[in-house]
Write a protein that holds these residues in place. Structure first.
Motif, PDB file in Angstrom:
ATOM      1  N   LEU A 216      -0.594   1.874 -10.047  1.00 53.65           N
ATOM      2  CA  LEU A 216       0.070   2.369  -8.729  1.00 53.65           C
ATOM      3  C   LEU A 216       0.979   1.533  -8.360  1.00 53.65           C
ATOM      4  O   LEU A 216       2.256   1.458  -8.066  1.00 53.65           O
ATOM      5  CB  LEU A 216      -1.000   2.977  -7.723  1.00 53.65           C
ATOM      6  CG  LEU A 216      -0.378   3.766  -6.642  1.00 53.65           C
ATOM      7  CD1 LEU A 216       0.306   4.992  -7.075  1.00 53.65           C
ATOM      8  CD2 LEU A 216      -1.250   4.061  -5.642  1.00 53.65           C
ATOM      9  N   CYS A 219       3.941   0.120 -10.814  1.00 53.11           N
ATOM     10  CA  CYS A 219       4.906   1.157 -10.826  1.00 53.11           C
ATOM     11  C   CYS A 219       5.923   1.028  -9.389  1.00 53.11           C
ATOM     12  O   CYS A 219       6.999   1.336  -9.271  1.00 53.11           O
ATOM     13  CB  CYS A 219       4.496   2.556 -11.051  1.00 53.11           C
ATOM     14  SG  CYS A 219       3.815   2.599 -12.722  1.00 53.11           S
ATOM     15  N   LEU A 226       5.742   7.071 -12.283  1.00 53.97           N
ATOM     16  CA  LEU A 226       4.467   7.226 -12.722  1.00 53.97           C
ATOM     17  C   LEU A 226       3.856   8.523 -12.697  1.00 53.97           C
ATOM     18  O   LEU A 226       4.094   9.400 -11.700  1.00 53.97           O
ATOM     19  CB  LEU A 226       3.453   6.530 -11.820  1.00 53.97           C
ATOM     20  CG  LEU A 226       2.027   6.507 -11.945  1.00 53.97           C
ATOM     21  CD1 LEU A 226       1.552   6.199 -13.215  1.00 53.97           C
ATOM     22  CD2 LEU A 226       1.223   5.696 -10.719  1.00 53.97           C
ATOM     23  N   VAL A 228       0.788  11.160 -13.296  1.00 54.13           N
ATOM     24  CA  VAL A 228      -0.580  11.284 -13.925  1.00 54.13           C
ATOM     25  C   VAL A 228      -1.139  12.633 -14.359  1.00 54.13           C
ATOM     26  O   VAL A 228      -0.766  13.600 -14.163  1.00 54.13           O
ATOM     27  CB  VAL A 228      -1.519  11.001 -12.393  1.00 54.13           C
ATOM     28  CG1 VAL A 228      -2.696  11.143 -12.697  1.00 54.13           C
ATOM     29  CG2 VAL A 228      -0.947   9.722 -11.863  1.00 54.13           C
ATOM     30  N   ALA A 237      -5.509  12.201  -7.340  1.00 57.00           N
ATOM     31  CA  ALA A 237      -4.280  11.567  -7.611  1.00 57.00           C
ATOM     32  C   ALA A 237      -3.146  12.464  -6.894  1.00 57.00           C
ATOM     33  O   ALA A 237      -2.160  11.838  -6.669  1.00 57.00           O
ATOM     34  CB  ALA A 237      -3.961  12.169  -9.250  1.00 57.00           C
ATOM     35  N   LEU A 241       0.819  11.524  -4.317  1.00 51.97           N
ATOM     36  CA  LEU A 241       2.208  12.059  -4.669  1.00 51.97           C
ATOM     37  C   LEU A 241       3.164  11.564  -3.369  1.00 51.97           C
ATOM     38  O   LEU A 241       2.818  11.485  -2.339  1.00 51.97           O
ATOM     39  CB  LEU A 241       2.156  13.546  -4.931  1.00 51.97           C
ATOM     40  CG  LEU A 241       1.786  14.296  -5.844  1.00 51.97           C
ATOM     41  CD1 LEU A 241       1.531  15.669  -5.998  1.00 51.97           C
ATOM     42  CD2 LEU A 241       3.082  13.922  -7.221  1.00 51.97           C
ATOM     43  N   VAL A 245       2.756   7.899  -6.928  1.00 52.72           N
ATOM     44  CA  VAL A 245       2.815   8.891  -7.986  1.00 52.72           C
ATOM     45  C   VAL A 245       3.999   9.670  -7.888  1.00 52.72           C
ATOM     46  O   VAL A 245       4.152  10.295  -6.802  1.00 52.72           O
ATOM     47  CB  VAL A 245       1.585   9.628  -7.997  1.00 52.72           C
ATOM     48  CG1 VAL A 245       1.502  10.853  -8.960  1.00 52.72           C
ATOM     49  CG2 VAL A 245       0.458   8.789  -8.151  1.00 52.72           C
ATOM     50  N   THR A 246       4.735  10.052  -8.870  1.00 54.20           N
ATOM     51  CA  THR A 246       5.956  10.748  -9.102  1.00 54.20           C
ATOM     52  C   THR A 246       5.692  12.316  -9.504  1.00 54.20           C
ATOM     53  O   THR A 246       6.379  13.151  -8.621  1.00 54.20           O
ATOM     54  CB  THR A 246       6.912  10.006 -10.158  1.00 54.20           C
ATOM     55  OG1 THR A 246       7.012   8.774  -9.932  1.00 54.20           O
ATOM     56  CG2 THR A 246       8.260  10.779  -9.869  1.00 54.20           C
ATOM     57  N   LEU A 248       2.391  15.047 -11.333  1.00 51.59           N
ATOM     58  CA  LEU A 248       0.999  15.134 -11.602  1.00 51.59           C
ATOM     59  C   LEU A 248       0.937  16.397 -12.267  1.00 51.59           C
ATOM     60  O   LEU A 248       1.470  17.384 -11.823  1.00 51.59           O
ATOM     61  CB  LEU A 248       0.143  15.241 -10.310  1.00 51.59           C
ATOM     62  CG  LEU A 248      -1.123  15.640 -10.335  1.00 51.59           C
ATOM     63  CD1 LEU A 248      -1.812  14.599 -11.102  1.00 51.59           C
ATOM     64  CD2 LEU A 248      -1.757  15.727  -8.979  1.00 51.59           C
TER      65      LEU A 248
END
Length: 274
Positions: A216, A219, A226, A228, A237, A241, A245-246, A248
């Motif tokens: 995380l 990135c 990223l 997931v 996860a 966002l 995290v881009t 999921l």
């Protein structure tokens, strides 16, 4: 391996910042599942272990390494208050309990009904049919240029193929595999992959083994996407966002390999990714 970001999320859940106090909820059932899979045409047998926690109408899940837990956890933890699992259980069980809690607070289907997630039906059929559909759905979250290097942390062969079909060059990384089905070398050094990748696709298993925080942060630092793909900790996860995290792919239990009937995964994208 310490995981401050996840540990902070657990602390916030215990304080009631994400819903009801976990002390008011019961882990009705704890499951221990061990299975093996070898897909047709492949020479790799995937051996996976999962711990699952049921809270009300939802399940939380987390994969773990061989020998890390034993079936005794089912006897020792079924029926325990959820806060006890979040505080005192072995890490994979803590992740499963957190996943169950966050999914109980907001099930993926409710997020889809609100327009925050896209439900994707996986067709009924053979393991190969379902795995190919699942991994195509995951790769569909990649917005990359032709030839982009895609770090794949947690290797499954159909996902390697799906990344190539989207024009990406996979950089596979896994602790348990040495080569892909096509002979591509698989490194066990995720730092090498994180330094070279234009985008990263990581499994939810990284939540269990403590590597998620490193992925995380790297990135975020490099400003690369990223994605997931999570059977393990899909609701955990989701909490990241927009903060590293881009996108999921969230696959709640029963996971695709445990059913031959149609099941649903849920795809989330940040506004930037959309």
């Amino acid at each position: 391996m310490p995981s401050p970001a996840v540990d902070e999320l657990i602390a916030a859940a215990l304080a009631g910042e994400h819903g009801p106090l976990p002390a008011e909820l019961i882990a009705t059932s704890v499951f221990w599942i061990h299975h093996g899979t070898r897909l047709a045409g492949g020479d790799t047998t995937y051996l996976n272990q999962y711990v699952l926690v049921r809270v009300g109408g939802t399940f939380g899940g987390c994969a773990f390494e061989a020998g890390e837990l034993t079936p005794a956890i089912c006897r020792d933890h079924s029926g325990a208050p959820l806060d006890v699992l979040l505080r005192d259980a072995p890490r994979p069980l803590r992740i499963a309990a957190l996943d169950a809690y966050l999914a109980h607070t907001r099930p993926h289907r409710v997020a889809a009904e609100a327009g925050d997630a896209e439900p994707v039906g996986l067709p009924s059929g053979t393991p190969e049919t379902r795995a190919t559909a699942r991994d195509a759905a995951i790769a569909g979250l990649l917005d990359i240029e032709e030839g982009a290097k895609v770090g794949l942390i947690g290797v499954v062969n159909p996902l390697v193929a799906a990344i190539r079909e989207r024009g990406g060059e996979p950089l596979p990384c896994d602790f348990n595999l040495k080569a892909t089905q096509w002979g591509d070398p698989v490194t066990d050094d995720m730092h090498e992959v994180l330094d070279r990748a234009d985008a990263v696709v990581a499994t939810g298993m990284t939540l269990s083994n403590g590597s998620f925080d490193t992925i995380l942060e790297r990135c975020r630092h490099r400003g690369i996407p990223l994605i997931v793909y999570a059977q393990s900790g899909s609701a955990v996860a989701r909490a990241f966002l927009g903060s590293g995290v881009t996108a999921l792919s969230a696959e709640p239990f029963p996971f695709s390999q445990f059913s031959a009937e149609e099941t649903v995964l849920y795809r989330y994208r940040t506004v930037a990714a959309a």
